[in-house]
Each structure stands twice: as C-alpha cells, then as structure tokens.
Design a protein around this motif. Structure first.
Motif, PDB file in Angstrom:
ATOM      1  N   VAL A 198     -10.845   5.648   2.636  1.00 38.24           N
ATOM      2  CA  VAL A 198     -10.633   6.962   3.248  1.00 38.24           C
ATOM      3  C   VAL A 198     -11.397   7.039   4.569  1.00 38.24           C
ATOM      4  O   VAL A 198     -10.881   7.520   5.578  1.00 38.24           O
TER       5      VAL A 198
ATOM      6  N   ARG B 215      -2.228   3.472  -4.997  1.00 40.22           N
ATOM      7  CA  ARG B 215      -3.032   4.336  -5.858  1.00 40.22           C
ATOM      8  C   ARG B 215      -4.530   4.173  -5.642  1.00 40.22           C
ATOM      9  O   ARG B 215      -5.314   4.862  -6.280  1.00 40.22           O
ATOM     10  N   LEU B 216      -4.929   3.285  -4.757  1.00 45.00           N
ATOM     11  CA  LEU B 216      -6.358   3.092  -4.492  1.00 45.00           C
ATOM     12  C   LEU B 216      -6.917   4.308  -3.767  1.00 45.00           C
ATOM     13  O   LEU B 216      -6.341   4.785  -2.796  1.00 45.00           O
ATOM     14  N   ARG B 217      -8.025   4.811  -4.225  1.00 43.07           N
ATOM     15  CA  ARG B 217      -8.654   5.970  -3.604  1.00 43.07           C
ATOM     16  C   ARG B 217     -10.134   5.696  -3.353  1.00 43.07           C
ATOM     17  O   ARG B 217     -10.986   6.520  -3.635  1.00 43.07           O
ATOM     18  N   TRP B 218     -10.436   4.545  -2.840  1.00 38.81           N
ATOM     19  CA  TRP B 218     -11.825   4.198  -2.565  1.00 38.81           C
ATOM     20  C   TRP B 218     -12.312   4.984  -1.364  1.00 38.81           C
ATOM     21  O   TRP B 218     -11.598   5.137  -0.376  1.00 38.81           O
ATOM     22  N   ARG B 219     -13.556   5.443  -1.425  1.00 42.01           N
ATOM     23  CA  ARG B 219     -14.114   6.227  -0.319  1.00 42.01           C
ATOM     24  C   ARG B 219     -14.151   5.425   0.971  1.00 42.01           C
ATOM     25  O   ARG B 219     -13.941   5.970   2.054  1.00 42.01           O
TER      26      ARG B 219
ATOM     27  N   SER C  44       0.807  -1.218   0.000  1.00 38.57           N
ATOM     28  CA  SER C  44       0.000   0.000   0.000  1.00 38.57           C
ATOM     29  C   SER C  44       0.840   1.267   0.000  1.00 38.57           C
ATOM     30  O   SER C  44       0.336   2.323  -0.353  1.00 38.57           O
TER      31      SER C  44
END
Length: 170
Positions: free
Chosen positions: A68, A61-65, A54
C-alpha cells in the motif's frame, strides 16, 4: 522526387541520435553497452506476468502495508525520477567515473525513492487530509452537521421464520 523522406537538419540529428542509442543497446555490455534486448525483454515479461497476476489473479488479494505504501509512492516517484533522479545518476557518473553505471543507477533510484517518500509524507498526506475535509464539507447533505454525510440505511435484519431452514424479512 526521391522515394525517401526529406529530413531537415534537426530531423537528421534526431535520426543520428536514435541510431546511436540503438547501437548502444546492441553493443556487448563488456564494451560499454547496455544490457541486450533479450535481457530487457525478459525483465519486462516478468513484470507483465506480475501485473497480470495482481489484477483478478491470486496476487490481487494481497493487502500488505508495504505494498500500500509502495502504491502511495508511485505518483511522487513518477514526478521526481526523471527530472531529478536521472540528473543525479549522470552527475555521479561524471564526478566519480569509477563508480560504474549500475551503482550510480542504484544510488539515483534510492535518491528518487527517498525524495518520493518525503513528498508523500510532507505534501500528499497533508494536502490529502485538507482536500478530504474540503470535499466532504462541500458534498454534505443539507441539515447534517458540516462534513458528515447521511450514512446509508442499515440492511434489513434477516430473522428465521417459524419454519426451519427458511429466512424471512421483518
């Protein structure tokens, strides 16, 4: 003088407690022990691999809500899981011994996550908005409206020159 350390009564009690905890981990799960060291080592290794992937790795690069939001819950969860979640698990085990360890831990985890979400929603977001306003007004550039910083200058516009394939600054 003896070769070993001399322990006070408290030190002997702590050593006995440590011995009991180690024995609890080495007992087979069928006899009431906890999962073995091997299982714990595998679980820890999987999480360490995920952590390594990660950072600069492919998962970075994962930007899942949901990720977050999970990140926002880490601090409140850190505050409540030990002081409130573990006592909930112990209380469940005393009140309903037939429930078992794993379901009691799952319920304690759900309780801690729900409490963390409530803390995040009711405290962190509101306090965060207030702090953001205060800090922004405190670092405002003189002469600008309160709470506004001077925006950075726009980058220079690159325009093509008369020669093809070259770019010059205006």
């Amino acid at each position: 003088m003896s070769g070993g350390p001399v322990l006070s009564a408290d030190g002997r009690a702590a050593a006995d407690r440590l011995g009991d905890r180690v024995a609890e981990h080495t007992a087979p799960a069928a006899r009431g022990g906890t999962p073995g060291w091997g299982i714990c080592a595998v679980i820890l290794t999987v999480f360490l691999i995920l952590l390594a992937l990660s950072g600069p790795g492919p998962l970075g690069r994962l930007r899942w809500r949901v990720l977050v939001y999970a990140g926002a819950l880490t601090y409140p969860f850190c505050l409540v899981h030990q002081s409130l979640g573990i006592p909930v698990v112990r209380g469940l085990l005393k009140a309903v011994p037939a429930l078992g360890l794993v379901p009691a831990i799952a319920l304690g985890l759900c309780f801690s996550l729900a409490l963390s979400a409530a803390c995040n929603h009711l405290v962190d977001r509101r306090a965060g908005a207030w702090l953001r306003r205060r800090l922004t007004s405190d670092i405002a550039v003189p002469g600008d409206p309160v709470g506004r910083r001077t925006p950075p200058p726009d980058p220079p516009v690159r325009q093509p020159s008369s020669r093809t394939g070259t770019v010059c600054q205006p």
